[in-house]
Design an enzyme around this catalytic site. Structure first.
Site, mmCIF file in Angstrom:
data_model
loop_
_atom_site.group_PDB
_atom_site.id
_atom_site.type_symbol
_atom_site.label_atom_id
_atom_site.label_comp_id
_atom_site.label_asym_id
_atom_site.label_seq_id
_atom_site.Cartn_x
_atom_site.Cartn_y
_atom_site.Cartn_z
ATOM 1 N N GLU A 1 17.912 -18.307 -2.886
ATOM 2 C CA GLU A 1 17.636 -16.959 -3.360
ATOM 3 C C GLU A 1 17.422 -16.936 -4.866
ATOM 4 O OE1 GLU A 1 17.170 -12.783 -3.602
ATOM 5 O OE2 GLU A 1 16.820 -14.257 -2.028
ATOM 6 N N TRP B 1 -3.347 -2.563 -1.352
ATOM 7 C CA TRP B 1 -3.102 -3.978 -1.603
ATOM 8 C C TRP B 1 -4.090 -4.748 -0.736
ATOM 9 C CZ3 TRP B 1 -0.881 -8.254 1.177
ATOM 10 C CH2 TRP B 1 -0.451 -9.313 0.364
ATOM 11 N N LYS C 1 13.962 -15.614 -6.668
ATOM 12 C CA LYS C 1 13.880 -14.562 -7.683
ATOM 13 C C LYS C 1 13.107 -15.046 -8.908
ATOM 14 C CE LYS C 1 15.465 -11.179 -5.708
ATOM 15 N NZ LYS C 1 14.753 -11.744 -4.581
ATOM 16 N N ASN D 1 -2.922 2.200 5.847
ATOM 17 C CA ASN D 1 -2.092 1.011 5.580
ATOM 18 C C ASN D 1 -2.089 0.135 6.822
ATOM 19 O OD1 ASN D 1 -1.431 2.162 3.165
ATOM 20 N ND2 ASN D 1 0.723 2.486 3.630
ATOM 21 N N GLY D 2 -2.112 -1.182 6.629
ATOM 22 C CA GLY D 2 -2.033 -2.089 7.773
ATOM 23 C C GLY D 2 -3.301 -2.896 7.946
ATOM 24 N N HIS E 1 16.761 -37.057 -0.926
ATOM 25 C CA HIS E 1 15.726 -37.255 0.081
ATOM 26 C C HIS E 1 14.381 -36.709 -0.378
ATOM 27 C CE1 HIS E 1 18.727 -38.645 2.980
ATOM 28 N NE2 HIS E 1 19.496 -37.659 2.526
ATOM 29 N N LYS F 1 6.416 -4.427 -1.735
ATOM 30 C CA LYS F 1 7.809 -4.112 -1.415
ATOM 31 C C LYS F 1 8.081 -4.203 0.069
ATOM 32 C CE LYS F 1 11.960 -2.850 -2.500
ATOM 33 N NZ LYS F 1 12.816 -3.871 -3.155
ATOM 34 N N CYS G 1 0.841 -1.194 0.000
ATOM 35 C CA CYS G 1 0.000 0.000 0.000
ATOM 36 C C CYS G 1 0.878 1.246 0.000
ATOM 37 C CB CYS G 1 -0.958 0.040 1.186
ATOM 38 S SG CYS G 1 -1.982 -1.421 1.390
ATOM 39 N N ARG H 1 5.477 -0.406 -4.513
ATOM 40 C CA ARG H 1 5.121 -1.081 -3.260
ATOM 41 C C ARG H 1 4.082 -2.175 -3.482
ATOM 42 N NH1 ARG H 1 6.502 1.668 1.452
ATOM 43 N NH2 ARG H 1 4.678 0.921 2.549
ATOM 44 N N GLU I 1 9.383 -15.284 -8.063
ATOM 45 C CA GLU I 1 8.780 -13.983 -7.773
ATOM 46 C C GLU I 1 8.373 -13.237 -9.038
ATOM 47 O OE1 GLU I 1 10.461 -11.910 -3.760
ATOM 48 O OE2 GLU I 1 11.932 -12.211 -5.348
#
Length: 613
Positions: free
Chosen positions: A486, A75, A490, A101-102, A509, A608, A2, A28, A493
């Site tokens: 990582e 968002w 990426k 926001n929140g 395994h 973000k 947001c 964001r 995402e």
């Protein structure tokens, strides 16, 4: 997640200032947008599901510029992304507008009480509760700030909010707890935003609200109080970022620009903190004496997502230096395992934004148990930096792309430097350890990253070969294990391809069942650590007809013979190796995403700064 933007001042520019600010906060992540302004006794509001461009194109042509306005990008958390659920939200009389926001945790109970009292709700959001609560108290209060403060007394949750009222047309009231909110100071005008870049075109003088604070913005003043009404005096912070750094500078996407900024970002983070001639480290922010460092009984690193991978990498490095138990925990799970914490347990919290809700919750638990907290963050004045005992700032500059790139590398650089310094303070560096040599290797990181960036054409070729594959595995061992995770993160995402990172030794395994002739397997191989074991894992993949993409710093003939594709990265000291291996993985994810036509800078469902749990 947001975005908030606001303006109050002497010039009739409020509408455009707010809309431009919201546009700069698009990174964001959001799914709807809206604006409210007060002009000549009327509250003008426009809000839309979708992007800001849709909001702007649908504005009422008669909507004035105004002198006071607030805007929001949402968002969705409560209620689907619709026009009705977009912010701002109103009271019953539509004379008061709120953006937020929140999350309001107890909104259901509050909403039920308000419904019983006759309030009418138009949305499915938790935010609308705030508008009606303020309406209740504004009927009895002389000041909007007083009504907001009283309304918040019964509210539980994380929030940053801004309020406009027709009864008080020349002011904006804001309040915050656990969500970021920044006030920009101008001449006869003031601004507010949820992040610094939105304010940089207007001012570099900023006030960062702390949790439990409320502020009244007027054109000629800003007044801050705590939730009990006590006045708070605070000096502004001067932000040195240039607004131009928040632009793409000719790159197709912010993410690609930020990948290419990594050598400079790492150099900035190291600058002034090491002296190669004397072999000295200067971390003046970390006021830990040798005696206190030797008293430490353990270190726990916490973070979420990419920051967790940076912390995990630091664990591998620090265990070589500190002669201490070093644990790494997902911040979102840290509280639930009843971790052992004491005044001799150092908690290191890693967060790009400094506003990550789960990380902040872990920090607060640590402080309750008396454990000292050291923060690593890129954001000056963030909640994390204020709540930690010590803060080591990274100097990446603004990062606009939602998928973190340069902030990850500067976290790795800062963590390596911090590990050296803690080992030095404790006197625990291994016998024969060459600290000056290690610092020299770290200082070479920017140049090695420049070399890694030159692999981009090779990476593009690989991306064209593999962009239509539905699944990937990423394998690594030792300090490259977190880098494999990582790399997979990426890819998933920004390209929406299913990708999993695994410790290479864990392949047998379970994940080996997935390998066939259609499965690309990215394997990270270094001559510095367990080469033979990783090579054995590659042979196991090939025995199942898997496609091996080897990312390596060695030119082993055996590897050339077995791997289907090889990307050769520059040779580097182990302290720098994770950074060097990260760059081609970022580029691989980026170019695959571009070929698949996804929204690279604002991938779906992501934000973000994750300021809710």
């Amino acid at each position: 997640m947001c975005g908030i933007m606001g303006y109050v001042g002497a010039r009739p520019v409020a509408r455009d200032v707010v809309l431009q600010g919201l546009t700069s906060l698009e990174y964001r992540g959001y799914d709807s947008a809206g604006i409210a302004l007060v002009h000549e006794g009327k509250l003008w509001v426009e809000k839309r599901a979708g992007k800001i461009d849709e909001l702007i194109s649908g504005l009422n042509p008669e909507m004035p510029q105004g002198y006071t306005a607030i805007g929001h990008t949402r968002w969705a958390t409560h209620g689907r992304p619709t026009d009705e659920n977009a912010h701002p939200h109103f009271d019953c009389s539509r004379t008061l507008a709120v953006i937020h926001n929140g999350i309001i945790e107890n909104y259901r109970r509050l909403k039920e009480e308000l419904l019983r009292e006759g309030h009418e709700f138009r949305s499915q959001t938790d935010t609308e509760v705030l508008a009606h609560l303020i309406e209740e108290h504004l009927a009895e209060a002389d000041r909007l700030e007083e009504a907001v403060r009283k309304a918040l007394q019964g509210v539980r949750g994380a929030y940053a909010l801004a309020v406009l009222s027709l009864q008080h047309p020349d002011e904006i009231v804001v309040a915050k707890t656990a969500s970021p909110l920044v006030i920009g100071l101008g001449e006869d005008e003031n601004y507010l935003a949820s992040d610094v870049p939105a304010l940089l075109p207007h001012t570099k003088r900023m006030l960062f609200l702390a949790d439990g604070e409320i502020a009244v913005l007027r054109g000629d003043s800003v007044e801050i109080r705590d939730f009990d009404g006590r006045r708070i005096e605070r000096e502004p912070t001067l932000i040195q970022w240039d607004p131009i750094t928040a632009q793409k500078q000719g790159f197709k996407h912010f993410m690609l620009k930020e990948i290419h900024e990594q050598p400079q970002a790492v150099a900035n983070t190291l600058h002034g903190r090491l002296d190669l001639e004397s072999g000295q480290i200067y971390l003046d922010e970390i006021e830990i004496s040798p005696e206190r460092a030797r008293q430490l009984e353990g270190i726990t690193l916490i973070g979420c997502g990419t920051a967790y991978h940076a912390a995990w990498t630091a664990k591998y490095l620090w265990q070589r230096l500190l002669n201490l138990p070093v644990a790494v925990e997902l911040a979102s799970e840290f509280r639930y395992g009843e971790p052992y914490l004491s005044p001799n347990t150092l908690v290191v919290a890693v967060s790009q934004s400094g506003e990550t809700a789960d990380t902040l919750a872990g920090v607060r638990l640590a402080r309750e148990e008396g454990a000292p907290v050291l923060a690593i963050t890129n954001t000056m004045g963030s909640t994390l930096s204020r709540e930690a005992d010590f803060t080591l700032y990274t100097h990446a500059g603004p990062e606009i792309g939602v998928a973190s790139t340069k902030c990850f590398l500067v976290q790795l650089a800062a963590l390596a430097l911090l590990g050296f310094r803690l080992g030095e303070l404790r006197g625990s560096l291994p016998p024969g350890f060459d600290l000056r040599g290690a610092l020299e290797a770290l200082a070479e990181a920017p140049g090695l990253l420049e070399k890694a960036l030159r692999l981009e054409d090779e990476v593009k070729t690989l991306a064209r070969t593999f962009y239509d594959k539905p699944n990937f595995l990423y394998l690594g061992r030792d300090l490259l294990c977190p880098i494999a995770y990582e790399g997979a993160l990426k890819l998933k995402e920004i390209s929406y391809i299913h990708a999993e990172g695994y410790a290479a030794g864990e392949m047998k395994h379970g994940p080996i069942a997935l390998i066939d002739e259609n499965m690309p397997v990215v394997v990270l191989v270094t001559k510095h650590s367990v080469y033979e074991k990783v090579f054995s894992n590659i042979e196991e993949v090939k025995a199942r007809k898997g496609i091996v993409i080897a990312l390596t710093d060695t030119e082993s003939p055996d590897l050339v013979r077995v791997a289907d594709h090889i990307l050769k990265v520059p040779e580097a000291d182990p302290w720098v190796l994770p950074m060097v291996f990260t760059v081609p993985l970022q580029l691989f994810a980026y170019h695959i995403a571009v070929l698949r036509g996804t929204d690279v800078d604002q991938p779906r469902n992501l934000a973000k700064s994750v300021t809710v749990e």
